[in-house]
Design a protein around this motif. Structure first.
Motif, PDB file in Angstrom:
ATOM      1  N   PRO A   1       0.810  -1.223   0.000  1.00  0.00           N
ATOM      2  CA  PRO A   1       0.000   0.000   0.000  1.00  0.00           C
ATOM      3  C   PRO A   1       0.843   1.272   0.000  1.00  0.00           C
ATOM      4  CG  PRO A   1      -0.861  -1.532   1.597  1.00  0.00           C
ATOM      5  CD  PRO A   1       0.433  -2.102   1.103  1.00  0.00           C
ATOM      6  N   VAL A   2       1.975   1.245   0.685  1.00  0.00           N
ATOM      7  CA  VAL A   2       2.869   2.404   0.695  1.00  0.00           C
ATOM      8  C   VAL A   2       3.424   2.634  -0.709  1.00  0.00           C
ATOM      9  CG1 VAL A   2       5.008   3.327   1.650  1.00  0.00           C
ATOM     10  CG2 VAL A   2       3.454   2.049   3.112  1.00  0.00           C
ATOM     11  N   ALA A   3       3.853   1.570  -1.360  1.00  0.00           N
ATOM     12  CA  ALA A   3       4.408   1.686  -2.705  1.00  0.00           C
ATOM     13  C   ALA A   3       3.344   2.157  -3.698  1.00  0.00           C
ATOM     14  CB  ALA A   3       4.993   0.343  -3.149  1.00  0.00           C
ATOM     15  N   VAL A   4       2.120   1.632  -3.589  1.00  0.00           N
ATOM     16  CA  VAL A   4       1.045   2.049  -4.492  1.00  0.00           C
ATOM     17  C   VAL A   4       0.723   3.519  -4.276  1.00  0.00           C
ATOM     18  CG1 VAL A   4      -1.422   1.766  -4.970  1.00  0.00           C
ATOM     19  CG2 VAL A   4       0.053  -0.231  -4.820  1.00  0.00           C
ATOM     20  N   GLY A   5       0.671   3.941  -3.026  1.00  0.00           N
ATOM     21  CA  GLY A   5       0.409   5.354  -2.744  1.00  0.00           C
ATOM     22  C   GLY A   5       1.490   6.257  -3.302  1.00  0.00           C
ATOM     23  N   PHE A   6       2.726   5.818  -3.228  1.00  0.00           N
ATOM     24  CA  PHE A   6       3.833   6.608  -3.768  1.00  0.00           C
ATOM     25  C   PHE A   6       3.779   6.648  -5.290  1.00  0.00           C
ATOM     26  CE2 PHE A   6       8.220   6.937  -5.331  1.00  0.00           C
ATOM     27  CZ  PHE A   6       8.553   8.181  -4.801  1.00  0.00           C
ATOM     28  N   ILE A   7       3.533   5.501  -5.917  1.00  0.00           N
ATOM     29  CA  ILE A   7       3.503   5.437  -7.375  1.00  0.00           C
ATOM     30  C   ILE A   7       2.337   6.257  -7.928  1.00  0.00           C
ATOM     31  CG2 ILE A   7       3.176   3.880  -9.345  1.00  0.00           C
ATOM     32  CD1 ILE A   7       4.754   1.784  -7.773  1.00  0.00           C
ATOM     33  N   ARG A   8       1.228   6.313  -7.193  1.00  0.00           N
ATOM     34  CA  ARG A   8       0.090   7.116  -7.656  1.00  0.00           C
ATOM     35  C   ARG A   8       0.411   8.602  -7.676  1.00  0.00           C
ATOM     36  NH1 ARG A   8      -5.234   4.061  -5.377  1.00  0.00           N
ATOM     37  NH2 ARG A   8      -5.422   2.723  -7.206  1.00  0.00           N
ATOM     38  N   ARG A   9       1.413   9.029  -6.925  1.00  0.00           N
ATOM     39  CA  ARG A   9       1.816  10.437  -6.931  1.00  0.00           C
ATOM     40  C   ARG A   9       2.773  10.775  -8.068  1.00  0.00           C
ATOM     41  NH1 ARG A   9       3.006  11.898  -0.640  1.00  0.00           N
ATOM     42  NH2 ARG A   9       0.932  11.420   0.145  1.00  0.00           N
ATOM     43  N   VAL A  10       3.367   9.776  -8.683  1.00  0.00           N
ATOM     44  CA  VAL A  10       4.283  10.000  -9.804  1.00  0.00           C
ATOM     45  C   VAL A  10       3.437  10.340 -11.031  1.00  0.00           C
ATOM     46  CG1 VAL A  10       6.018   8.915 -11.284  1.00  0.00           C
ATOM     47  CG2 VAL A  10       5.978   8.427  -8.837  1.00  0.00           C
ATOM     48  N   PRO A  11       3.757  11.423 -11.749  1.00  0.00           N
ATOM     49  CA  PRO A  11       2.865  11.923 -12.798  1.00  0.00           C
ATOM     50  C   PRO A  11       2.426  10.896 -13.848  1.00  0.00           C
ATOM     51  CG  PRO A  11       4.604  13.497 -12.386  1.00  0.00           C
ATOM     52  CD  PRO A  11       4.919  12.299 -11.559  1.00  0.00           C
ATOM     53  N   ILE A  12       3.298  10.256 -14.559  1.00  0.00           N
ATOM     54  CA  ILE A  12       2.891   9.358 -15.644  1.00  0.00           C
ATOM     55  C   ILE A  12       2.394   8.022 -15.091  1.00  0.00           C
ATOM     56  CG2 ILE A  12       3.719   8.090 -17.651  1.00  0.00           C
ATOM     57  CD1 ILE A  12       5.615  10.467 -18.155  1.00  0.00           C
ATOM     58  N   LEU A  13       3.108   7.471 -14.116  1.00  0.00           N
ATOM     59  CA  LEU A  13       2.711   6.179 -13.554  1.00  0.00           C
ATOM     60  C   LEU A  13       1.381   6.272 -12.821  1.00  0.00           C
ATOM     61  CD1 LEU A  13       6.141   4.901 -12.213  1.00  0.00           C
ATOM     62  CD2 LEU A  13       4.974   4.248 -14.309  1.00  0.00           C
ATOM     63  N   GLY A  14       1.133   7.396 -12.166  1.00  0.00           N
ATOM     64  CA  GLY A  14      -0.137   7.576 -11.465  1.00  0.00           C
ATOM     65  C   GLY A  14      -1.324   7.532 -12.402  1.00  0.00           C
ATOM     66  N   SER A  15      -1.195   8.142 -13.568  1.00  0.00           N
ATOM     67  CA  SER A  15      -2.294   8.108 -14.533  1.00  0.00           C
ATOM     68  C   SER A  15      -2.471   6.707 -15.120  1.00  0.00           C
ATOM     69  CB  SER A  15      -2.070   9.139 -15.639  1.00  0.00           C
ATOM     70  OG  SER A  15      -0.865   8.871 -16.315  1.00  0.00           O
ATOM     71  N   LEU A  16      -1.375   5.956 -15.253  1.00  0.00           N
ATOM     72  CA  LEU A  16      -1.493   4.567 -15.718  1.00  0.00           C
ATOM     73  C   LEU A  16      -2.217   3.696 -14.695  1.00  0.00           C
ATOM     74  CD1 LEU A  16       1.994   3.882 -17.336  1.00  0.00           C
ATOM     75  CD2 LEU A  16      -0.191   4.110 -18.496  1.00  0.00           C
ATOM     76  N   LEU A  17      -1.951   3.932 -13.420  1.00  0.00           N
ATOM     77  CA  LEU A  17      -2.604   3.136 -12.380  1.00  0.00           C
ATOM     78  C   LEU A  17      -4.093   3.443 -12.245  1.00  0.00           C
ATOM     79  CD1 LEU A  17       0.001   3.042  -9.485  1.00  0.00           C
ATOM     80  CD2 LEU A  17      -0.429   1.349 -11.247  1.00  0.00           C
TER      81      LEU A  17
END
Length: 160
Positions: free
Chosen positions: A103-119
């Motif tokens: 969950p920590v990693a998913v929350g962090f990745i969702r904040r990354v601009p391109i990866l967050g939109s992919l998720l």
């Protein structure tokens, strides 16, 4: 920027090479030698990054004994020559060991601009939401994910 000691830098390199050898060993139809090298490098790199004592404490907590058994048992099975069974055991143990970190990693990745939109794509978001749900998210630290700064998130990713 987070400063790393020389041993932590070596550990990051060993862990990276370990992941590379594991991935390459799976691509080459579960090559025993590459998987064995990858396992050894990954575990050695982890102990260099967080230290021997913290690695031992992480793997041998009472509530993680089942996960540790599967993960280290899988490493052993790969080393004795049964790579497919060993990798299956390792992957199951890995997910049990690090399920509180996902969950920590998913929350962090969702904040990354391109990866967050992919998720957030329709097919992927449901799966990511399932991975992101956990009762053990970050509350053992006394904070919620909404209040964690980017610097604190990097610290969690490096040291957990």
């Amino acid at each position: 920027m987070i400063s790393l000691t020389d041993s932590q830098k070596i550990g990051m390199g060993l862990t990276g090479f370990g992941v590379f050898f594991l991935f390459f060993g799976m691509i080459l139809f579960f090559d025993k030698a590459l998987l064995a090298i990858g396992n050894i490098l990954f575990v050695a790199g982890l102990s260099f990054v967080i230290g021997l004592e913290r690695t031992f404490r992480f793997f041998f907590q009472r509530h993680k004994m089942k996960a540790t058994g599967f993960f280290l048992g899988g490493v052993f099975v790969v080393l004795i020559g049964w790579p497919i069974i060993g990798v299956v055991l390792e992957v199951y143990g890995f997910f049990l060991l690090f399920r509180g970190f996902f969950p920590v990693a998913v929350g962090f990745i969702r904040r990354v601009p391109i990866l967050g939109s992919l998720l957030n794509l329709p097919g992927i978001s449901g799966l990511v939401d399932k991975v992101g749900e956990s009762n053990t998210m970050c509350f053992w630290l006394g904070v919620s994910l909404a209040n964690i700064s980017e610097r604190q998130m990097r610290f969690l990713i490096l040291y957990l």
